[in-house]
Scaffold this motif. Structure first.
Motif, PDB file in Angstrom:
ATOM      1  N   ASN A 119      35.288 -18.291   7.295  1.00  8.21           N
ATOM      2  CA  ASN A 119      34.445 -17.739   8.141  1.00  8.21           C
ATOM      3  C   ASN A 119      33.321 -16.934   7.550  1.00  8.21           C
ATOM      4  O   ASN A 119      32.615 -16.426   8.269  1.00  8.21           O
ATOM      5  CB  ASN A 119      35.519 -16.513   8.779  1.00  8.21           C
ATOM      6  CG  ASN A 119      36.370 -17.249   9.669  1.00  8.21           C
ATOM      7  OD1 ASN A 119      36.072 -18.072  10.202  1.00  8.21           O
ATOM      8  ND2 ASN A 119      37.542 -16.475   9.670  1.00  8.21           N
ATOM      9  N   GLN A 120      33.079 -16.859   6.292  1.00  9.34           N
ATOM     10  CA  GLN A 120      32.141 -15.937   5.668  1.00  9.34           C
ATOM     11  C   GLN A 120      30.939 -16.999   5.221  1.00  9.34           C
ATOM     12  O   GLN A 120      30.168 -16.515   4.861  1.00  9.34           O
ATOM     13  CB  GLN A 120      32.677 -15.439   4.301  1.00  9.34           C
ATOM     14  CG  GLN A 120      33.815 -14.443   4.548  1.00  9.34           C
ATOM     15  CD  GLN A 120      34.368 -13.803   3.186  1.00  9.34           C
ATOM     16  OE1 GLN A 120      34.568 -12.703   3.113  1.00  9.34           O
ATOM     17  NE2 GLN A 120      34.740 -14.655   2.358  1.00  9.34           N
ATOM     18  N   ILE A 121      31.398 -18.247   5.384  1.00 10.17           N
ATOM     19  CA  ILE A 121      30.365 -19.341   5.071  1.00 10.17           C
ATOM     20  C   ILE A 121      29.578 -20.003   6.283  1.00 10.17           C
ATOM     21  O   ILE A 121      30.349 -20.326   7.153  1.00 10.17           O
ATOM     22  CB  ILE A 121      30.866 -20.455   4.211  1.00 10.17           C
ATOM     23  CG1 ILE A 121      31.518 -19.637   3.074  1.00 10.17           C
ATOM     24  CG2 ILE A 121      29.965 -21.372   3.789  1.00 10.17           C
ATOM     25  CD1 ILE A 121      30.731 -19.238   2.004  1.00 10.17           C
ATOM     26  N   TYR A 122      28.345 -20.118   6.055  1.00  9.10           N
ATOM     27  CA  TYR A 122      27.805 -20.835   7.254  1.00  9.10           C
ATOM     28  C   TYR A 122      28.149 -22.296   7.425  1.00  9.10           C
ATOM     29  O   TYR A 122      28.431 -23.036   6.294  1.00  9.10           O
ATOM     30  CB  TYR A 122      26.243 -20.965   6.936  1.00  9.10           C
ATOM     31  CG  TYR A 122      25.625 -19.472   7.188  1.00  9.10           C
ATOM     32  CD1 TYR A 122      24.967 -19.272   6.028  1.00  9.10           C
ATOM     33  CD2 TYR A 122      25.410 -19.041   8.333  1.00  9.10           C
ATOM     34  CE1 TYR A 122      24.391 -17.939   6.343  1.00  9.10           C
ATOM     35  CE2 TYR A 122      24.713 -17.916   8.577  1.00  9.10           C
ATOM     36  CZ  TYR A 122      23.958 -17.383   7.460  1.00  9.10           C
ATOM     37  OH  TYR A 122      23.387 -16.145   7.586  1.00  9.10           O
ATOM     38  N   PRO A 123      28.733 -22.895   8.633  1.00  7.54           N
ATOM     39  CA  PRO A 123      29.045 -24.000   8.661  1.00  7.54           C
ATOM     40  C   PRO A 123      28.288 -25.323   8.342  1.00  7.54           C
ATOM     41  O   PRO A 123      28.596 -26.185   7.729  1.00  7.54           O
ATOM     42  CB  PRO A 123      29.270 -24.171  10.220  1.00  7.54           C
ATOM     43  CG  PRO A 123      29.283 -22.992  10.915  1.00  7.54           C
ATOM     44  CD  PRO A 123      28.490 -21.810   9.721  1.00  7.54           C
ATOM     45  N   TRP A 124      26.882 -25.036   8.346  1.00 10.24           N
ATOM     46  CA  TRP A 124      26.264 -26.233   7.915  1.00 10.24           C
ATOM     47  C   TRP A 124      26.175 -26.212   6.449  1.00 10.24           C
ATOM     48  O   TRP A 124      25.969 -27.373   5.801  1.00 10.24           O
ATOM     49  CB  TRP A 124      24.592 -26.214   8.530  1.00 10.24           C
ATOM     50  CG  TRP A 124      24.188 -24.934   8.542  1.00 10.24           C
ATOM     51  CD1 TRP A 124      23.940 -23.735   9.277  1.00 10.24           C
ATOM     52  CD2 TRP A 124      23.564 -24.384   7.110  1.00 10.24           C
ATOM     53  NE1 TRP A 124      23.470 -22.622   8.763  1.00 10.24           N
ATOM     54  CE2 TRP A 124      22.759 -22.894   7.426  1.00 10.24           C
ATOM     55  CE3 TRP A 124      23.113 -24.686   5.813  1.00 10.24           C
ATOM     56  CZ2 TRP A 124      22.181 -22.152   6.444  1.00 10.24           C
ATOM     57  CZ3 TRP A 124      22.307 -24.093   4.924  1.00 10.24           C
ATOM     58  CH2 TRP A 124      21.962 -22.738   5.223  1.00 10.24           C
ATOM     59  N   GLU A 355      17.194 -14.558  -2.838  1.00 11.66           N
ATOM     60  CA  GLU A 355      17.196 -15.894  -2.044  1.00 11.66           C
ATOM     61  C   GLU A 355      18.137 -15.847  -1.054  1.00 11.66           C
ATOM     62  O   GLU A 355      19.159 -15.043  -1.304  1.00 11.66           O
ATOM     63  CB  GLU A 355      17.908 -16.929  -3.260  1.00 11.66           C
ATOM     64  CG  GLU A 355      17.017 -17.635  -4.023  1.00 11.66           C
ATOM     65  CD  GLU A 355      17.740 -18.569  -4.405  1.00 11.66           C
ATOM     66  OE1 GLU A 355      18.106 -18.365  -5.746  1.00 11.66           O
ATOM     67  OE2 GLU A 355      17.883 -19.762  -4.004  1.00 11.66           O
ATOM     68  N   PRO A 356      18.047 -16.807  -0.053  1.00 11.37           N
ATOM     69  CA  PRO A 356      18.845 -16.777   0.781  1.00 11.37           C
ATOM     70  C   PRO A 356      20.225 -17.375   0.118  1.00 11.37           C
ATOM     71  O   PRO A 356      20.333 -18.176  -0.675  1.00 11.37           O
ATOM     72  CB  PRO A 356      18.618 -17.782   1.854  1.00 11.37           C
ATOM     73  CG  PRO A 356      17.235 -18.199   1.493  1.00 11.37           C
ATOM     74  CD  PRO A 356      16.891 -17.704   0.085  1.00 11.37           C
ATOM     75  N   GLY A 357      21.316 -16.876   0.752  1.00 11.11           N
ATOM     76  CA  GLY A 357      22.816 -17.447   0.478  1.00 11.11           C
ATOM     77  C   GLY A 357      23.399 -18.127   1.588  1.00 11.11           C
ATOM     78  O   GLY A 357      23.108 -18.094   2.409  1.00 11.11           O
ATOM     79  N   ALA A 358      24.499 -18.892   1.131  1.00  9.65           N
ATOM     80  CA  ALA A 358      25.248 -19.404   1.903  1.00  9.65           C
ATOM     81  C   ALA A 358      26.456 -18.554   2.732  1.00  9.65           C
ATOM     82  O   ALA A 358      27.233 -19.081   3.724  1.00  9.65           O
ATOM     83  CB  ALA A 358      26.157 -20.505   1.519  1.00  9.65           C
ATOM     84  N   MET A 359      26.364 -17.406   2.198  1.00  8.40           N
ATOM     85  CA  MET A 359      27.387 -16.440   3.044  1.00  8.40           C
ATOM     86  C   MET A 359      26.718 -15.877   3.996  1.00  8.40           C
ATOM     87  O   MET A 359      25.564 -15.579   3.940  1.00  8.40           O
ATOM     88  CB  MET A 359      27.964 -15.459   1.910  1.00  8.40           C
ATOM     89  CG  MET A 359      27.246 -14.921   0.619  1.00  8.40           C
ATOM     90  SD  MET A 359      26.090 -15.823  -0.337  1.00  8.40           S
ATOM     91  CE  MET A 359      26.531 -15.155  -2.003  1.00  8.40           C
ATOM     92  N   LYS A 360      27.352 -15.470   5.070  1.00 12.27           N
ATOM     93  CA  LYS A 360      26.859 -15.199   6.232  1.00 12.27           C
ATOM     94  C   LYS A 360      26.378 -13.599   5.796  1.00 12.27           C
ATOM     95  O   LYS A 360      27.192 -12.884   5.911  1.00 12.27           O
ATOM     96  CB  LYS A 360      28.003 -14.929   7.341  1.00 12.27           C
ATOM     97  CG  LYS A 360      28.288 -16.514   7.866  1.00 12.27           C
ATOM     98  CD  LYS A 360      29.164 -16.472   8.838  1.00 12.27           C
ATOM     99  CE  LYS A 360      29.301 -17.717   9.493  1.00 12.27           C
ATOM    100  NZ  LYS A 360      30.514 -17.931  10.577  1.00 12.27           N
ATOM    101  N   THR A 361      25.099 -13.161   5.987  1.00 14.03           N
ATOM    102  CA  THR A 361      24.754 -11.877   5.761  1.00 14.03           C
ATOM    103  C   THR A 361      23.561 -11.595   6.871  1.00 14.03           C
ATOM    104  O   THR A 361      22.997 -12.553   6.912  1.00 14.03           O
ATOM    105  CB  THR A 361      24.149 -11.454   4.444  1.00 14.03           C
ATOM    106  OG1 THR A 361      23.932 -12.614   3.578  1.00 14.03           O
ATOM    107  CG2 THR A 361      24.974 -10.453   3.864  1.00 14.03           C
ATOM    108  N   PHE A 387      16.141 -29.673   6.790  1.00  9.71           N
ATOM    109  CA  PHE A 387      16.832 -30.935   6.396  1.00  9.71           C
ATOM    110  C   PHE A 387      17.898 -30.322   5.304  1.00  9.71           C
ATOM    111  O   PHE A 387      17.280 -30.391   4.086  1.00  9.71           O
ATOM    112  CB  PHE A 387      16.062 -32.380   6.084  1.00  9.71           C
ATOM    113  CG  PHE A 387      16.895 -33.368   5.740  1.00  9.71           C
ATOM    114  CD1 PHE A 387      17.106 -33.470   4.501  1.00  9.71           C
ATOM    115  CD2 PHE A 387      17.311 -34.287   6.693  1.00  9.71           C
ATOM    116  CE1 PHE A 387      17.971 -34.852   3.956  1.00  9.71           C
ATOM    117  CE2 PHE A 387      18.194 -35.418   6.184  1.00  9.71           C
ATOM    118  CZ  PHE A 387      18.372 -35.632   4.923  1.00  9.71           C
ATOM    119  N   ILE A 388      19.242 -30.877   5.308  1.00  7.37           N
ATOM    120  CA  ILE A 388      20.127 -30.433   4.318  1.00  7.37           C
ATOM    121  C   ILE A 388      20.372 -31.452   3.355  1.00  7.37           C
ATOM    122  O   ILE A 388      20.796 -32.476   3.800  1.00  7.37           O
ATOM    123  CB  ILE A 388      21.361 -29.906   4.973  1.00  7.37           C
ATOM    124  CG1 ILE A 388      21.111 -28.709   6.073  1.00  7.37           C
ATOM    125  CG2 ILE A 388      21.986 -29.015   3.912  1.00  7.37           C
ATOM    126  CD1 ILE A 388      20.563 -27.607   5.838  1.00  7.37           C
TER     127      ILE A 388
END
Lengths: 433, 276, 318
Positions: A119-124, A355-361, A387-388
């Motif tokens: 739940n703490q990580i963006y799904p994409w 930097e942006p992170g993959a954790m939701k903040t 584009f990932i």
């Protein structure tokens, strides 16, 4: 008193004490030492981040010791490739998505679906680490591919762009020519120790021209490199190369050195890079970091004429962590991964690494010495269609990856190959009819 | 013997000497100077002298990078390997040079063929073998591998030398009632000192700086040998040229000091008893 | 012939007892075991067995989790027919060896002759010139990468200062110059060693011959070629062999300086084997083993050819 006897007695007593002392267990039964191997030894911000998360976790968990060994990326991969088959790997280690396929196939990773709090990580971001329906790694860093440039120098050449602005194909060539004429090095880039930086401009141009679907097809071997659009892009890049866009020692400059080349000596106009730039650039200036008053600008990669998606941009997942399938402490390992992904950790990540992170903040509220930079970075991403995945992340064949590193990353931008030869070599290695 | 040449004729020679000396010694002086400056100073003027020597660099490097452990590991592995290969090699060389027995030719050929074995033939399998024998990532395991890799060369050099020792000495000793081992100990070894000295030095130099086997066969940080430690250190400080230079100096200085002290001994050993 | 050093008691000369001395040199099993045993054991355990295992591995394709499938000679045919990098690596290694070895050995001879001729400061020069030999390849590699740096390296700055600025290159980045650049660094490291060995050999030469040879500047080249070199022949051959073998196996320096790039121009067989085994994505040891086996065969062939050419029957000495 008989000294000889006394001395012998003292020695005996000392030995007994030593032996006896070492027999007393000094650790309690629940003590666990978690071994972690991580890249980015030379990025002080990330070292600080992970060290802090580790020590916070240790405080919450008496008996848990986290031992992080720091490596440089190539050293880390070599160590992993010799240690893992030997059964001597660490519990947790750093990995990047382009390595996912072979590590999963070799069976060295533990599936994380039930171990980690997703739940703490963006799904994409999670999707990048999925294979065969399972999630194998926890993403941490999100890299946006941008072009950093020296605003003052650009102004001198008559180019002023808004934040996240974009030049057209021909305007870009013009800029490169003008820079050379003014005695500047247009683009700082080096492929001395990495298989991808030379292909930044090529990759983003291809993305703009082909659009997301065909771009993905190209790197997975379903689209030929002799497609007229691909050839057009490569011809345009050849123009840049012939105009002297890259430094003379492009082939030997290392990734970290290209940063220094850009903002210090000899100085360059532009640096195409991922947003992990901040990790090294914001080190103290006398340790190799950016000078305090450097006029850093951010722009998009140039728009291609007739491009299918000129506001597309690659966002790659960078640093990530995985758990060794042979670990004896899966729970504690998962705890460490979770601890690095909480919103609080996300805040520390952004605050230190910019930097942006993959954790939701929530990214909007950060200050600090480089807060302005971060706001600009976010601003430049406003109208972007991400584009990932970097090209190397999408490829699965070793020969294709090798060719990418040697041809599109190194020899072609280095001016050693013609467009036709490059197309031929890439097709031979990657295209599956 | 001194051969004197007139000064005029010697000028080109002297120029060449000067040039070569600068070529060999210059880089070390340059690195030494860099190690006492900061990175920004270096990039501003790569070849200047330090204005304020930053000795703190050395302290940081030594403490922060675990150099003492690496040094110790290297010493242990290399000294034991050199001692081992010298003993084993000398005995084998003596036996092959002196005695006649049926399989002598074959054994000699087989051991010497190790000379042309590329490390790649061995490294992948050694990796698996050490794993099987639980010697992976251990200093004794590495030592054994080092002995094995240097054995062929040592036997080659020593056997060539030992076989030149006049047979009369040995025949006389045999008549005198010396045992096999005494012959080895009292005749071959003392006479063979120059060759042994040379192989010891060669083995030491090669193994001290050995990189490939150490990379593949050792993984723990606390068992790293010095070359690996230096590489690791380099990775840690990619942008910080001053620290890189400091790291290099820490690698160079001990070796240079030891050599400076022992160079006379070394030359004397290599030319033992010869006319000067 | 070297004289024995002090400290051994030479046994008195004894009249031969009429028995052939060869008989006496038949070793007892105990002697054989004691002297030859350890060497043979180590050899079998750490050399012979790995070699056989490599041959064995080369016949397989090692997949995930060590599952090996027997593929017979497939790996070999792949290497020989479908692997351009292999042939590039062979070519590079051959050039490096065939050019580097004579330069190395004869360069060392030249230096030794200089010192032997009695130049001033010979002792200190000896120390300084030998220093690079002792240095780790890591040190040598990094120093030379800095020297070759395009913007602030010593070589380009020197060329610029001397007015040859147009010769400035990215020495390690240009496929045409990279191999030679690495070779120069390698020579820099090893010339000192050959020099010392030759120096020792020169000092061991009989003094009367040299006295008669009176080296003076005009004729010294001739005197060197016709007198000294023939006397040094065994040492020369020794060093040529050692140097040749060392260069065939080169790995460390290339790995640190260029890692086989750019465009495979410095790729040697050892770096390629290493890459396939440890850098590529497959964890497969079968294919790199096949490369190693092929390389071994090539080296053996080469050594046999060279020794047939030399037909050197003499025992080699210092």
């Amino acid at each position: 008193m008989n000294w000889a006897v006394a001395i012998k007695g003292a020695c005996l007593a000392a030995m007994l004490a030593l032996v006896g002392g070492s027999l007393i267990p000094s650790a309690r039964a629940e003590d666990v030492t978690l071994t972690v191997w991580s890249h980015e030894a030379d990025e002080p911000a990330k070292v600080a981040f992970r060290d802090q998360v580790a020590s916070d976790l240790e405080k919450q968990h008496p008996g848990l010791h986290i031992k992080i060994t720091w490596f440089e990326k190539n050293g880390l991969y070599t160590a992993l490739r010799t240690a893992l088959p030997a059964g001597r790997g660490p519990d947790v280690f750093y990995l990047e998505p382009d390595q996912l396929h072979q590590y999963v196939t070799a069976g060295y990773l533990l599936p994380l679906d039930d171990l980690v709090n997703w739940n703490q990580i963006y799904p994409w971001a999670r999707a990048v680490w999925q294979e065969n329906g399972k999630s194998w790694g926890i993403p941490q860093e999100v890299n946006d591919n941008v072009i950093y440039y020296n605003k003052d120098w650009a102004k001198k050449l008559g180019v002023v762009l808004p934040v996240g602005g974009q030049l057209s194909q021909s305007a870009f060539v013009d800029l490169v020519k003008k820079a050379r004429a003014a005695g500047m090095v247009p683009i700082a880039q080096g492929v001395g120790d990495r298989p991808y930086p030379g292909a930044y401009i090529i990759g983003e141009a291809l993305l703009h021209k082909l659009g997301k679907e065909d771009y993905a097809k190209l790197w997975t071997g379903k689209l030929s490199f002799s497609d007229p659009r691909v050839v057009e892009v490569l011809t345009w890049v050849k123009q840049l190369v012939d105009a002297g866009a890259y430094p003379k020692d492009f082939m030997t400059i290392k990734l970290g050195e290209s940063f220094y080349y850009f903002y210090s000596k000899p100085g360059a106009l532009m640096l195409p890079m991922g947003s992990f730039y901040s990790g090294r650039a914001f080190a103290p200036p006398d340790k190799g970091g950016q000078p305090a008053d450097f006029p850093l600008g951010i722009m998009q990669y140039p728009a291609m004429d007739g491009g299918a998606c000129n506001n597309c941009q690659t966002a790659g997942i960078g640093s990530s962590f995985v758990i060794n399938a042979a670990t004896k402490h899966p729970k504690e390992a998962a705890e460490f991964l979770d601890a690095m992904s909480t919103p609080a950790s996300g805040a520390i990540w952004i605050g230190k690494v910019y930097e942006p992170g993959a954790m939701k903040t929530d990214i909007t509220q950060f200050g600090g010495p480089h807060g302005a930079y971060l706001s600009e970075l976010m601003e430049s991403q406003k109208n972007v269609d991400p584009f990932i995945g970097m090209p190397l992340d999408l490829m699965t064949d070793g020969g294709c990856k090798d060719a990418f590193g040697q041809v599109l990353n190194s020899a072609f931008p280095g001016g050693l190959l013609s467009v036709d030869k490059a197309v031929q070599m890439m097709n031979a290695a990657c295209y599956q009819h | 013997m001194r051969l004197w040449l007139s000064y005029v004729r010697r000028t080109p020679l002297l120029l060449f000497l000067l040039g070569y000396t600068i070529l060999t010694g210059g880089p070390f002086l340059w690195v030494a100077s860099m190690s006492l400056r900061t990175t920004s100073e270096i990039f501003a003027n790569p070849y200047g002298l330090p204005r304020h020597p930053h000795w703190a660099n050395f302290v940081d490097a030594w403490i922060g990078s675990n150099y003492s452990t690496y040094f110790w590991n290297s010493s242990l592995a290399v000294v034991s390997a050199v001692a081992g290969v010298t003993v084993v090699g000398a005995m084998a060389a003596h036996c092959l040079a002196r005695y006649r027995f049926r399989s002598r030719r074959m054994i000699r050929f087989v051991i010497l063929s190790g000379l042309v074995l590329p490390p790649q033939m061995l490294i992948l399998s050694l990796f698996q073998i050490l794993l099987d024998y639980q010697l992976y990532d251990t200093l004794p395991g590495l030592s054994l591998v080092y002995i094995a890799t240097q054995l062929a060369m040592t036997v080659y050099l020593l056997e060539g030398f030992f076989s030149q020792i006049p047979q009369d000495l040995f025949d006389a000793a045999r008549m005198d009632g010396y045992s096999d081992f005494e012959i080895f100990w009292r005749i071959t070894l003392p006479i063979g000192v120059p060759a042994i000295f040379t192989t010891v030095i060669l083995n030491f130099v090669i193994l001290w700086n050995e990189f490939l086997y150490a990379v593949v066969l050792m993984t723990s940080d606390d068992k790293r040998t010095l070359p690996l430690g230096i590489m690791h250190f380099m990775g840690d400080h990619q942008l910080d040229v001053a620290m890189l230079a400091t790291g290099l100096m820490i690698a160079i200085i001990p070796v240079a000091l030891i050599y400076a002290c022992f160079s006379e001994t070394m030359i004397r050993g290599m030319t033992a008893g010869a006319i000067r | 012939m070297p004289q024995p050093a002090m400290g051994i008691r030479l046994p008195p000369a004894v009249v031969s007892w009429g028995r052939s001395s060869v008989d006496v040199w038949q070793p007892s099993p105990l002697t054989l075991t004691l002297f030859l045993g350890p060497a043979v054991l180590i050899f079998v355990g750490f050399t012979a067995y790995p070699v056989l295992r490599t041959f064995y591995n080369s016949l397989y394709l090692v997949g995930p989790k060590g599952a090996a499938t027997f593929v017979g000679l497939h790996n070999f045919s792949q290497v020989l027919r479908a692997d351009p990098v292999f042939w590039t690596a062979v070519r590079n290694t051959a050039i490096f060896t065939l050019v580097g070895t004579p330069l190395d050995v004869f360069g060392g001879l030249l230096l030794a002759l200089c010192l032997f001729a009695g130049v001033p400061f010979a002792r200190s020069l000896r120390v300084i010139w030998f220093l690079p030999v002792l240095m780790s390849y890591v040190v040598v590699g990094i120093i030379w990468v800095w020297i070759y740096d395009y913007d602030w390296g010593a070589l380009n700055l020197l060329l610029h200062a001397v007015g040859l600025g147009r010769l400035e290159h990215s020495w390690l980045g240009d496929p045409a110059t990279a191999l030679w650049a690495v070779m120069a660094a390698h020579l820099w490291k090893w010339l000192g060693f050959n020099m010392i060995v030759f120096l020792a050999a020169l000092h061991a030469l009989p003094g009367d011959v040299l006295g008669a040879a009176e080296l003076d500047n005009c004729g010294w080249i001739a005197k060197a070629i016709y007198i000294i070199i023939p006397m040094l022949r065994p040492t020369l051959v020794n060093l040529l062999v050692l140097s040749f073998i060392g260069k065939m196996m080169i790995f460390d320096l290339v790995w640190i300086m260029t890692q086989g790039g750019p465009l495979w121009s410095t790729e040697t067989v050892s770096t390629y084997v290493y890459k396939r085994a440890f850098d590529w994505n497959t964890f497969d040891l079968g294919y790199p083993s096949a490369i190693a086996v092929l390389w071994f065969i090539i080296i053996i062939a080469f050594v046999l050819v060279v020794s047939w050419l030399l037909r050197q029957r003499d025992r080699l000495e210092f």
